[in-house]
Design a protein around this motif. Structure first.
Motif, PDB file in Angstrom:
ATOM      1  N   LEU A   1       0.906  -1.467   0.248  1.00  0.00           N
ATOM      2  CA  LEU A   1      -0.115  -0.513  -0.082  1.00  0.00           C
ATOM      3  C   LEU A   1       0.660   1.309   0.272  1.00  0.00           C
ATOM      4  CD1 LEU A   1      -1.268  -2.437   1.584  1.00  0.00           C
ATOM      5  CD2 LEU A   1      -3.101  -0.887   2.346  1.00  0.00           C
ATOM      6  N   PHE A   2       1.356   1.962  -1.053  1.00  0.00           N
ATOM      7  CA  PHE A   2       2.129   2.720  -1.438  1.00  0.00           C
ATOM      8  C   PHE A   2       1.956   4.133  -1.505  1.00  0.00           C
ATOM      9  CE2 PHE A   2       1.299   1.792  -5.684  1.00  0.00           C
ATOM     10  CZ  PHE A   2       1.388   3.316  -6.090  1.00  0.00           C
ATOM     11  N   GLU A   3       0.923   4.056  -1.422  1.00  0.00           N
ATOM     12  CA  GLU A   3       0.163   5.902  -1.048  1.00  0.00           C
ATOM     13  C   GLU A   3      -1.451   5.730  -1.091  1.00  0.00           C
ATOM     14  OE1 GLU A   3      -0.383   9.713  -2.046  1.00  0.00           O
ATOM     15  OE2 GLU A   3       1.526   7.951  -2.789  1.00  0.00           O
ATOM     16  N   THR A   4      -1.581   6.617   0.375  1.00  0.00           N
ATOM     17  CA  THR A   4      -2.545   6.401   0.828  1.00  0.00           C
ATOM     18  C   THR A   4      -3.448   8.180   0.963  1.00  0.00           C
ATOM     19  OG1 THR A   4      -1.820   6.578   2.548  1.00  0.00           O
ATOM     20  CG2 THR A   4      -2.111   4.722   2.217  1.00  0.00           C
ATOM     21  N   SER A   5      -5.040   8.033   1.176  1.00  0.00           N
ATOM     22  CA  SER A   5      -4.991  10.150   1.293  1.00  0.00           C
ATOM     23  C   SER A   5      -6.288   9.614   2.514  1.00  0.00           C
ATOM     24  CB  SER A   5      -5.409   9.640   0.215  1.00  0.00           C
ATOM     25  OG  SER A   5      -7.378   9.410   0.016  1.00  0.00           O
ATOM     26  N   LYS A   6      -6.055  10.115   3.050  1.00  0.00           N
ATOM     27  CA  LYS A   6      -7.553  10.396   4.509  1.00  0.00           C
ATOM     28  C   LYS A   6      -7.313   9.330   5.560  1.00  0.00           C
ATOM     29  CE  LYS A   6     -10.274  12.995   1.308  1.00  0.00           C
ATOM     30  NZ  LYS A   6     -12.069  12.786   1.312  1.00  0.00           N
ATOM     31  N   LEU A   7      -6.712   8.612   5.287  1.00  0.00           N
ATOM     32  CA  LEU A   7      -6.286   7.299   6.331  1.00  0.00           C
ATOM     33  C   LEU A   7      -5.016   7.845   7.632  1.00  0.00           C
ATOM     34  CD1 LEU A   7      -6.251   4.510   3.672  1.00  0.00           C
ATOM     35  CD2 LEU A   7      -7.551   5.525   5.752  1.00  0.00           C
ATOM     36  N   PRO A   8      -5.280   6.428   8.470  1.00  0.00           N
ATOM     37  CA  PRO A   8      -3.718   6.889   9.634  1.00  0.00           C
ATOM     38  C   PRO A   8      -2.399   6.254   9.366  1.00  0.00           C
ATOM     39  CG  PRO A   8      -5.807   5.222  10.481  1.00  0.00           C
ATOM     40  CD  PRO A   8      -5.923   6.224   9.327  1.00  0.00           C
ATOM     41  N   ILE A   9      -2.478   5.661   8.123  1.00  0.00           N
ATOM     42  CA  ILE A   9      -0.890   5.103   7.954  1.00  0.00           C
ATOM     43  C   ILE A   9      -0.945   5.975   6.910  1.00  0.00           C
ATOM     44  CG2 ILE A   9      -1.878   3.106   9.262  1.00  0.00           C
ATOM     45  CD1 ILE A   9      -2.778   2.252   6.162  1.00  0.00           C
ATOM     46  N   SER A  10       1.176   6.010   6.596  1.00  0.00           N
ATOM     47  CA  SER A  10       1.296   6.697   5.123  1.00  0.00           C
ATOM     48  C   SER A  10       1.700   5.437   4.493  1.00  0.00           C
ATOM     49  CB  SER A  10       2.256   7.153   5.372  1.00  0.00           C
ATOM     50  OG  SER A  10       3.556   6.517   6.035  1.00  0.00           O
ATOM     51  N   GLY A  11       1.725   4.188   4.306  1.00  0.00           N
ATOM     52  CA  GLY A  11       1.805   2.830   4.183  1.00  0.00           C
ATOM     53  C   GLY A  11       1.618   1.794   4.686  1.00  0.00           C
ATOM     54  N   ALA A  12       1.908   0.423   3.724  1.00  0.00           N
ATOM     55  CA  ALA A  12       0.898  -0.557   4.858  1.00  0.00           C
ATOM     56  C   ALA A  12       2.390  -1.725   3.517  1.00  0.00           C
ATOM     57  CB  ALA A  12       0.435  -0.973   4.915  1.00  0.00           C
ATOM     58  N   ILE A  13       2.105  -2.838   4.506  1.00  0.00           N
ATOM     59  CA  ILE A  13       2.742  -4.267   3.306  1.00  0.00           C
ATOM     60  C   ILE A  13       1.721  -5.570   3.808  1.00  0.00           C
ATOM     61  CG2 ILE A  13       4.490  -5.707   2.926  1.00  0.00           C
ATOM     62  CD1 ILE A  13       4.763  -3.684   2.345  1.00  0.00           C
ATOM     63  N   ALA A  14       0.884  -6.051   3.147  1.00  0.00           N
ATOM     64  CA  ALA A  14       0.423  -7.234   3.403  1.00  0.00           C
ATOM     65  C   ALA A  14       0.658  -8.559   2.626  1.00  0.00           C
ATOM     66  CB  ALA A  14      -1.636  -7.073   2.848  1.00  0.00           C
ATOM     67  N   ASP A  15       1.236  -9.085   3.299  1.00  0.00           N
ATOM     68  CA  ASP A  15       1.642 -10.652   2.966  1.00  0.00           C
ATOM     69  C   ASP A  15       0.743 -11.707   2.814  1.00  0.00           C
ATOM     70  OD1 ASP A  15       3.521 -11.426   1.503  1.00  0.00           O
ATOM     71  OD2 ASP A  15       5.458 -11.448   3.109  1.00  0.00           O
ATOM     72  N   PHE A  16       0.113 -12.601   1.933  1.00  0.00           N
ATOM     73  CA  PHE A  16      -0.891 -12.990   1.954  1.00  0.00           C
ATOM     74  C   PHE A  16      -0.139 -14.850   1.708  1.00  0.00           C
ATOM     75  CE2 PHE A  16      -3.470  -9.173   0.945  1.00  0.00           C
ATOM     76  CZ  PHE A  16      -4.353  -9.277   1.497  1.00  0.00           C
ATOM     77  N   TYR A  17      -0.504 -15.577   2.289  1.00  0.00           N
ATOM     78  CA  TYR A  17       0.159 -16.791   2.366  1.00  0.00           C
ATOM     79  C   TYR A  17      -0.868 -17.735   2.471  1.00  0.00           C
ATOM     80  CZ  TYR A  17       4.373 -14.648   4.208  1.00  0.00           C
ATOM     81  OH  TYR A  17       6.283 -14.405   3.687  1.00  0.00           O
ATOM     82  N   ILE A  18      -1.181 -18.842   1.315  1.00  0.00           N
ATOM     83  CA  ILE A  18      -2.073 -19.702   1.158  1.00  0.00           C
ATOM     84  C   ILE A  18      -1.114 -21.162   0.824  1.00  0.00           C
ATOM     85  CG2 ILE A  18      -3.501 -17.886   0.899  1.00  0.00           C
ATOM     86  CD1 ILE A  18      -3.273 -19.557  -2.024  1.00  0.00           C
ATOM     87  N   ALA A  19      -1.980 -22.123   1.973  1.00  0.00           N
ATOM     88  CA  ALA A  19      -1.429 -23.202   2.112  1.00  0.00           C
ATOM     89  C   ALA A  19      -2.344 -24.676   2.316  1.00  0.00           C
ATOM     90  CB  ALA A  19      -0.297 -23.683   2.930  1.00  0.00           C
ATOM     91  N   PRO A  20      -2.337 -24.754   1.571  1.00  0.00           N
ATOM     92  CA  PRO A  20      -2.966 -26.345   1.666  1.00  0.00           C
ATOM     93  C   PRO A  20      -3.630 -27.087   2.984  1.00  0.00           C
ATOM     94  CG  PRO A  20      -2.185 -27.130  -0.196  1.00  0.00           C
ATOM     95  CD  PRO A  20      -1.039 -25.931   0.644  1.00  0.00           C
ATOM     96  N   LYS A  21      -4.527 -26.909   3.728  1.00  0.00           N
ATOM     97  CA  LYS A  21      -4.739 -27.808   5.308  1.00  0.00           C
ATOM     98  C   LYS A  21      -6.238 -28.422   5.877  1.00  0.00           C
ATOM     99  CE  LYS A  21      -3.480 -27.242  10.286  1.00  0.00           C
ATOM    100  NZ  LYS A  21      -3.408 -25.601  11.626  1.00  0.00           N
ATOM    101  N   ASP A  22      -5.689 -29.308   6.334  1.00  0.00           N
ATOM    102  CA  ASP A  22      -7.206 -30.157   6.492  1.00  0.00           C
ATOM    103  C   ASP A  22      -7.728 -30.031   5.996  1.00  0.00           C
ATOM    104  OD1 ASP A  22      -6.337 -30.957   8.991  1.00  0.00           O
ATOM    105  OD2 ASP A  22      -6.153 -28.880   9.889  1.00  0.00           O
ATOM    106  N   GLY A  23      -7.109 -30.391   4.402  1.00  0.00           N
ATOM    107  CA  GLY A  23      -8.851 -30.438   3.135  1.00  0.00           C
ATOM    108  C   GLY A  23      -9.398 -29.037   2.566  1.00  0.00           C
ATOM    109  N   GLY A  24      -8.775 -28.222   3.146  1.00  0.00           N
ATOM    110  CA  GLY A  24      -8.908 -27.339   2.872  1.00  0.00           C
ATOM    111  C   GLY A  24      -7.742 -25.772   2.763  1.00  0.00           C
ATOM    112  N   THR A  25      -7.842 -24.540   2.869  1.00  0.00           N
ATOM    113  CA  THR A  25      -6.497 -23.743   2.701  1.00  0.00           C
ATOM    114  C   THR A  25      -6.475 -22.973   3.767  1.00  0.00           C
ATOM    115  OG1 THR A  25      -7.513 -23.440   0.681  1.00  0.00           O
ATOM    116  CG2 THR A  25      -5.921 -22.027   1.475  1.00  0.00           C
TER     117      THR A  25
END
Length: 159
Positions: A89-113
């Motif tokens: 998240l490299f550009e924000t407006s009207k938020l209390p943060i100036s940036g962020a990183i969201a790292d999504f990890y997905i892996a098979p587990k117990d017949g789902g994810t």
């Protein structure tokens, strides 16, 4: 008087949200990979659109609105199909943060994810002044995003 806090002196707030999703990794990835349409399943995102050309991959960008609370411009930094998606998240407006990183990890587990979303953010001046509230809102927002991803993935899988 509040002490001056320089961003480079502070450790960035971070947390991880974990969810078990009753759908295969391929289905969860299908939802994540529809990068421009996050508004369809993520609560709080009132509009979103792809702002880059071509297939979704590293470097793809989108804009998201959180009306009336502002918006963000985001870019994919890591793109590992069926495993990992890192969004800057490299550009924000009207938020209390100036940036962020969201790292999504997905892996098979117990017949789902198993989904793990690791989130770190840089509070701006407002975010530092409202530190506890900002962290609570960031956690609530990312938990809602994870729940929305779960719900949409399970809906598609059941269809």
């Amino acid at each position: 008087m509040l002490p001056l806090l320089h961003e480079e002196d502070a450790q960035l707030p971070e947390f991880t949200i974990t969810r078990q999703i009753g759908a295969p990794v391929e289905t969860v990835w299908e939802v994540l990979n529809d990068f421009g349409d996050i508004y369809k399943w993520s609560p709080g995102v009132t509009a979103s659109e792809l702002t880059s050309e071509g297939a979704v991959a590293e470097g793809s960008t989108r804009h998201c609105d959180f009306a009336p609370f502002g918006g963000v411009d985001e870019r994919i930094e890591q793109y590992e199909p069926h495993a990992r998606l890192t969004v800057n998240l490299f550009e924000t407006s009207k938020l209390p943060i100036s940036g962020a990183i969201a790292d999504f990890y997905i892996a098979p587990k117990d017949g789902g994810t198993e989904l793990n979303v690791h989130y770190s953010y840089t509070p701006n001046m407002l975010g530092r002044l409202l530190k506890g509230y900002t962290d609570k809102q960031m956690r609530k927002g990312i938990a809602g995003l994870a729940k929305g991803l779960q719900t949409e993935s399970e809906r598609i899988h059941a269809a």
